[in-house]
Motif scaffolding. Sequence first.
Motif, PDB file in Angstrom:
ATOM      1  N   LYS A  51       0.813  -1.219   0.000  1.00 30.28           N
ATOM      2  CA  LYS A  51       0.000   0.000   0.000  1.00 30.28           C
ATOM      3  C   LYS A  51       0.847   1.270   0.000  1.00 30.28           C
ATOM      4  CE  LYS A  51      -3.963   0.121   2.185  1.00 30.28           C
ATOM      5  NZ  LYS A  51      -4.952   0.173   3.255  1.00 30.28           N
ATOM      6  N   ALA A  52       1.898   1.306   0.786  1.00 31.66           N
ATOM      7  CA  ALA A  52       2.731   2.511   0.889  1.00 31.66           C
ATOM      8  C   ALA A  52       3.867   2.532  -0.140  1.00 31.66           C
ATOM      9  CB  ALA A  52       3.312   2.615   2.294  1.00 31.66           C
ATOM     10  N   ARG A  53       4.003   1.459  -0.913  1.00 27.52           N
ATOM     11  CA  ARG A  53       5.160   1.348  -1.808  1.00 27.52           C
ATOM     12  C   ARG A  53       4.854   1.531  -3.282  1.00 27.52           C
ATOM     13  NH1 ARG A  53       9.243  -1.762   1.403  1.00 27.52           N
ATOM     14  NH2 ARG A  53       8.173  -2.178   3.337  1.00 27.52           N
ATOM     15  N   VAL A  54       3.616   1.268  -3.697  1.00 24.56           N
ATOM     16  CA  VAL A  54       3.271   1.388  -5.116  1.00 24.56           C
ATOM     17  C   VAL A  54       2.014   2.243  -5.266  1.00 24.56           C
ATOM     18  CG1 VAL A  54       4.334  -0.833  -5.702  1.00 24.56           C
ATOM     19  CG2 VAL A  54       1.903  -0.742  -5.189  1.00 24.56           C
ATOM     20  N   ASP A  55       1.811   2.753  -6.479  1.00 27.55           N
ATOM     21  CA  ASP A  55       0.641   3.604  -6.714  1.00 27.55           C
ATOM     22  C   ASP A  55      -0.637   2.771  -6.814  1.00 27.55           C
ATOM     23  OD1 ASP A  55       0.323   2.646  -9.365  1.00 27.55           O
ATOM     24  OD2 ASP A  55       1.673   4.179 -10.139  1.00 27.55           O
ATOM     25  N   SER A  56      -1.767   3.457  -6.859  1.00 29.09           N
ATOM     26  CA  SER A  56      -3.059   2.771  -6.829  1.00 29.09           C
ATOM     27  C   SER A  56      -3.284   1.898  -8.066  1.00 29.09           C
ATOM     28  CB  SER A  56      -4.193   3.778  -6.662  1.00 29.09           C
ATOM     29  OG  SER A  56      -4.221   4.669  -7.758  1.00 29.09           O
ATOM     30  N   ALA A  57      -2.764   2.303  -9.219  1.00 29.91           N
ATOM     31  CA  ALA A  57      -2.926   1.482 -10.426  1.00 29.91           C
ATOM     32  C   ALA A  57      -2.207   0.147 -10.271  1.00 29.91           C
ATOM     33  CB  ALA A  57      -2.401   2.229 -11.646  1.00 29.91           C
ATOM     34  N   LEU A  58      -1.020   0.173  -9.695  1.00 28.41           N
ATOM     35  CA  LEU A  58      -0.283  -1.074  -9.474  1.00 28.41           C
ATOM     36  C   LEU A  58      -0.939  -1.922  -8.388  1.00 28.41           C
ATOM     37  CD1 LEU A  58       3.441   0.033  -9.878  1.00 28.41           C
ATOM     38  CD2 LEU A  58       2.071  -1.368 -11.436  1.00 28.41           C
ATOM     39  N   LEU A  59      -1.536  -1.271  -7.392  1.00 32.50           N
ATOM     40  CA  LEU A  59      -2.278  -2.029  -6.375  1.00 32.50           C
ATOM     41  C   LEU A  59      -3.468  -2.754  -7.002  1.00 32.50           C
ATOM     42  CD1 LEU A  59      -2.338   0.233  -3.187  1.00 32.50           C
ATOM     43  CD2 LEU A  59      -1.175  -1.956  -3.497  1.00 32.50           C
ATOM     44  N   GLU A  60      -4.126  -2.093  -7.957  1.00 30.58           N
ATOM     45  CA  GLU A  60      -5.236  -2.740  -8.665  1.00 30.58           C
ATOM     46  C   GLU A  60      -4.739  -3.922  -9.486  1.00 30.58           C
ATOM     47  OE1 GLU A  60      -7.980  -0.223 -10.822  1.00 30.58           O
ATOM     48  OE2 GLU A  60      -7.681   1.376  -9.350  1.00 30.58           O
ATOM     49  N   THR A  61      -3.582  -3.757 -10.107  1.00 29.50           N
ATOM     50  CA  THR A  61      -2.987  -4.850 -10.875  1.00 29.50           C
ATOM     51  C   THR A  61      -2.696  -6.026  -9.958  1.00 29.50           C
ATOM     52  OG1 THR A  61      -2.038  -3.314 -12.476  1.00 29.50           O
ATOM     53  CG2 THR A  61      -1.013  -5.489 -12.327  1.00 29.50           C
ATOM     54  N   TRP A  62      -2.133  -5.742  -8.791  1.00 31.98           N
ATOM     55  CA  TRP A  62      -1.844  -6.801  -7.813  1.00 31.98           C
ATOM     56  C   TRP A  62      -3.142  -7.488  -7.373  1.00 31.98           C
ATOM     57  CZ3 TRP A  62       2.907  -8.502  -6.092  1.00 31.98           C
ATOM     58  CH2 TRP A  62       2.874  -9.434  -5.046  1.00 31.98           C
ATOM     59  N   ALA A  63      -4.181  -6.697  -7.131  1.00 31.60           N
ATOM     60  CA  ALA A  63      -5.466  -7.258  -6.704  1.00 31.60           C
ATOM     61  C   ALA A  63      -6.045  -8.166  -7.788  1.00 31.60           C
ATOM     62  CB  ALA A  63      -6.442  -6.143  -6.353  1.00 31.60           C
ATOM     63  N   THR A  64      -5.920  -7.762  -9.037  1.00 37.94           N
ATOM     64  CA  THR A  64      -6.387  -8.607 -10.139  1.00 37.94           C
ATOM     65  C   THR A  64      -5.622  -9.928 -10.146  1.00 37.94           C
ATOM     66  OG1 THR A  64      -7.030  -6.708 -11.488  1.00 37.94           O
ATOM     67  CG2 THR A  64      -6.605  -8.776 -12.662  1.00 37.94           C
ATOM     68  N   ALA A  65      -4.309  -9.854  -9.982  1.00 42.71           N
ATOM     69  CA  ALA A  65      -3.486 -11.063  -9.959  1.00 42.71           C
ATOM     70  C   ALA A  65      -3.908 -11.989  -8.822  1.00 42.71           C
ATOM     71  CB  ALA A  65      -2.009 -10.699  -9.829  1.00 42.71           C
ATOM     72  N   SER A  66      -4.096 -11.436  -7.628  1.00 43.40           N
ATOM     73  CA  SER A  66      -4.441 -12.294  -6.495  1.00 43.40           C
ATOM     74  C   SER A  66      -5.873 -12.824  -6.610  1.00 43.40           C
ATOM     75  CB  SER A  66      -4.207 -11.584  -5.158  1.00 43.40           C
ATOM     76  OG  SER A  66      -5.004 -10.448  -5.030  1.00 43.40           O
ATOM     77  N   ASP A  67      -6.787 -12.040  -7.188  1.00 43.82           N
ATOM     78  CA  ASP A  67      -8.152 -12.531  -7.405  1.00 43.82           C
ATOM     79  C   ASP A  67      -8.153 -13.725  -8.360  1.00 43.82           C
ATOM     80  OD1 ASP A  67      -9.199 -10.566  -5.755  1.00 43.82           O
ATOM     81  OD2 ASP A  67      -9.949  -9.316  -7.398  1.00 43.82           O
ATOM     82  N   TYR A  68      -7.498 -13.556  -9.511  1.00 46.50           N
ATOM     83  CA  TYR A  68      -7.453 -14.648 -10.479  1.00 46.50           C
ATOM     84  C   TYR A  68      -6.687 -15.848  -9.929  1.00 46.50           C
ATOM     85  CZ  TYR A  68      -9.818 -12.443 -14.381  1.00 46.50           C
ATOM     86  OH  TYR A  68     -10.767 -11.896 -15.193  1.00 46.50           O
ATOM     87  N   HIS A  69      -5.693 -15.585  -9.133  1.00 51.34           N
ATOM     88  CA  HIS A  69      -4.933 -16.660  -8.487  1.00 51.34           C
ATOM     89  C   HIS A  69      -5.872 -17.493  -7.611  1.00 51.34           C
ATOM     90  CE1 HIS A  69      -0.918 -17.591  -6.195  1.00 51.34           C
ATOM     91  NE2 HIS A  69      -1.563 -18.688  -6.526  1.00 51.34           N
TER      92      HIS A  69
END
Length: 122
Positions: free
Chosen positions: A27-45
Amino acid sequence: MKSLLILGTLNAALAVICGAFGAHGLKARVDSALLETWATASDYHLYHALALLLAGVLARQFGAAGIVTAGWILFAGMVVFSGSLYLLVLTGQRWLGAITPLGGTALIIGWLWLAWALYRAA
């Protein structure tokens, strides 16, 4: 069959770990767009970890080798799709986004293979 069940449970746990890491550690290390990308990855995972469990159960029920093959295709797609997105976020290497659709294509093929295998087994 058993290997799909084991892979499914281990990947479900890993998906939850990755989701929590994204929500708290990034949360404190990457921007919100990258957080959304991470969330997509973990959701599909997580979705596809559950799909591996489903494939394992269906393979036991129907005893069809095609169902096991579908599970392995889904696993490969999950690794490439989610893995490329996780790496993109962690490394900032945008070219990894070009690999992600290959994983998505494998996921689609895996689902279609599963449908075909079930049709043939029933």
